[in-house]
Design a protein around this motif. Sequence first.
Motif, mmCIF file in Angstrom:
data_model
loop_
_atom_site.group_PDB
_atom_site.id
_atom_site.type_symbol
_atom_site.label_atom_id
_atom_site.label_comp_id
_atom_site.label_asym_id
_atom_site.label_seq_id
_atom_site.Cartn_x
_atom_site.Cartn_y
_atom_site.Cartn_z
ATOM 1 N N ALA A 167 4.378 13.819 -6.416
ATOM 2 C CA ALA A 167 5.554 14.506 -5.795
ATOM 3 C C ALA A 167 6.784 13.519 -5.705
ATOM 4 C CB ALA A 167 5.290 14.896 -4.465
ATOM 5 N N GLN A 168 6.370 12.217 -6.226
ATOM 6 C CA GLN A 168 7.698 11.179 -6.053
ATOM 7 C C GLN A 168 8.001 10.897 -4.743
ATOM 8 O OE1 GLN A 168 8.591 9.384 -9.131
ATOM 9 N NE2 GLN A 168 6.738 10.691 -9.603
ATOM 10 N N VAL A 169 7.124 10.939 -3.984
ATOM 11 C CA VAL A 169 7.493 10.690 -2.444
ATOM 12 C C VAL A 169 8.001 9.264 -2.349
ATOM 13 C CG1 VAL A 169 6.416 10.386 -0.127
ATOM 14 C CG2 VAL A 169 5.708 12.213 -1.374
ATOM 15 N N ASP A 170 8.848 9.216 -1.183
ATOM 16 C CA ASP A 170 9.394 7.690 -0.909
ATOM 17 C C ASP A 170 8.775 7.157 0.188
ATOM 18 O OD1 ASP A 170 10.686 5.518 -0.213
ATOM 19 O OD2 ASP A 170 12.702 6.381 -0.429
ATOM 20 N N PHE A 171 7.554 6.278 -0.294
ATOM 21 C CA PHE A 171 6.698 5.812 0.959
ATOM 22 C C PHE A 171 7.611 5.110 1.916
ATOM 23 C CE2 PHE A 171 3.827 6.541 -2.425
ATOM 24 C CZ PHE A 171 2.772 7.071 -1.937
ATOM 25 N N THR A 172 8.640 4.545 1.644
ATOM 26 C CA THR A 172 9.450 3.668 2.640
ATOM 27 C C THR A 172 10.111 4.458 3.730
ATOM 28 O OG1 THR A 172 11.474 3.926 1.143
ATOM 29 C CG2 THR A 172 9.835 1.951 0.900
ATOM 30 N N LYS A 173 10.211 5.967 3.387
ATOM 31 C CA LYS A 173 10.591 6.721 4.443
ATOM 32 C C LYS A 173 9.450 7.026 5.245
ATOM 33 C CE LYS A 173 14.557 8.479 1.817
ATOM 34 N NZ LYS A 173 15.201 9.815 1.329
ATOM 35 N N VAL A 174 9.018 6.278 5.960
ATOM 36 C CA VAL A 174 7.573 6.073 6.672
ATOM 37 C C VAL A 174 7.464 7.362 7.496
ATOM 38 C CG1 VAL A 174 6.168 4.837 8.379
ATOM 39 C CG2 VAL A 174 7.557 3.690 6.717
ATOM 40 N N GLY A 175 8.442 7.702 8.552
ATOM 41 C CA GLY A 175 8.242 8.756 9.441
ATOM 42 C C GLY A 175 8.147 10.196 8.683
ATOM 43 N N ALA A 176 8.923 10.284 7.439
ATOM 44 C CA ALA A 176 8.741 11.671 6.855
ATOM 45 C C ALA A 176 7.384 11.585 5.921
ATOM 46 C CB ALA A 176 9.871 11.624 5.683
ATOM 47 N N THR A 177 6.866 10.469 5.634
ATOM 48 C CA THR A 177 5.687 10.492 4.772
ATOM 49 C C THR A 177 4.548 10.714 5.814
ATOM 50 O OG1 THR A 177 6.599 8.801 3.037
ATOM 51 C CG2 THR A 177 4.101 9.099 3.101
ATOM 52 N N ASN A 178 4.537 10.225 6.727
ATOM 53 C CA ASN A 178 3.325 10.399 7.825
ATOM 54 C C ASN A 178 3.397 11.972 8.245
ATOM 55 O OD1 ASN A 178 2.171 8.034 7.529
ATOM 56 N ND2 ASN A 178 3.463 7.264 9.389
ATOM 57 N N ALA A 179 4.772 12.553 8.389
ATOM 58 C CA ALA A 179 4.615 13.884 8.852
ATOM 59 C C ALA A 179 4.135 14.578 7.760
ATOM 60 C CB ALA A 179 6.108 14.299 9.069
ATOM 61 N N ILE A 180 4.331 14.472 6.445
ATOM 62 C CA ILE A 180 3.617 15.185 5.305
ATOM 63 C C ILE A 180 1.967 14.982 5.578
ATOM 64 C CG2 ILE A 180 3.054 15.154 2.910
ATOM 65 C CD1 ILE A 180 6.217 14.278 2.729
#
Length: 348
Positions: A231-244
């Motif tokens: 999904a090409q998730v940007d892991f450095t967007k920590v809050g958004a990734t943890n929400a996923i």
Amino acid sequence: MKTLLYSIFKIYIKIGLFFYSKKITVLGENNVPKKGAVLFVANHPNALIDPLLIATNTKRKIHFLVRAAVFKNTIAAAFLNLLGLMPIYRIRDGIKQLSKNEAIFNDCQDLLNNKETLLIFAEGSHNRKRTIRPLSKGFTRIIYGALEKYPNLNIHVVPIGLTYQNSSSYPSKVTLNFGKPILANEFYNQNDIFKSIKTIKEQVAHQLENLSVHIANDEFYTTTIQKLDKAQVDFTKVGATNAILKSGSFPKEKKRSKNYASFLYYILLINSVIPYFIWKLLSKKVPEIEFIDTFRFTLSIVLFPLFYILQSLILYFFFDWKIAIVYLVMSILTVLFYTKLSTTPSLK
């Protein structure tokens, strides 16, 4: 003299990290107490790059513990001590060596009593996995040992989450996330040290799991990583990734973005052929993938500037200073533009 050398080294490393990293995001820097004893506790995905990032993005001067193996060379040991690094011994260094940790812990406690800062990687070792591993009790031993030794001392523990997009590739993005300070004194019970240790570890671990991307290390770990990568998730967007991760609903698969800066790679390669060739030879001897960035960054901040300066001097000798300066500036800008504009990892 030590303070001056530390400041010069810190500035040089900060500039080097700026040219080496696509993007460094620092969050929660205001959470760091401006004065008093502070113990930083961080996760550890990327060997020596981790403490360098933390030290260069904090106004406080930091002392930190590193594996004792790097102190084997006498000259290296003297230099590392000058920069505030201290050795920590592990079982793999030999059981007899473990007794030396007592003196190191005493030095750490004295540092805190002097209202200084200390950085510890409480997971005990580095690992690229996007999960917070169980914390060792070494950092609690330092905290409670200092409070027992110095009853009037206040110690704040500041958790730090480090999350890389790809810690073994150049260029990569990273997020450095400072958590809320925890006053260790509030959890110190001299009559129940076991509970004190357990409680402070839970407090720190909980923050670390929110300050970095935390994926449970279970049978679904690999599948989860693959879904996020596709999904090409940007892991450095920590809050958004943890929400996923918490929702369990993954984004749809995306095509990898085209690297419009790829032409700069070939210019960079041609202009830096000797440093690049040296790196390719030495990279085969890197013992662990977590050390890839450490070795590449170290070589980059030494070899590339020297090589560009040398070539500039040659141009100055055969032509004039104007051509030499133009070449040097263009070389620096090529590295900068490639690092900041590249969308896919290369120069591995």
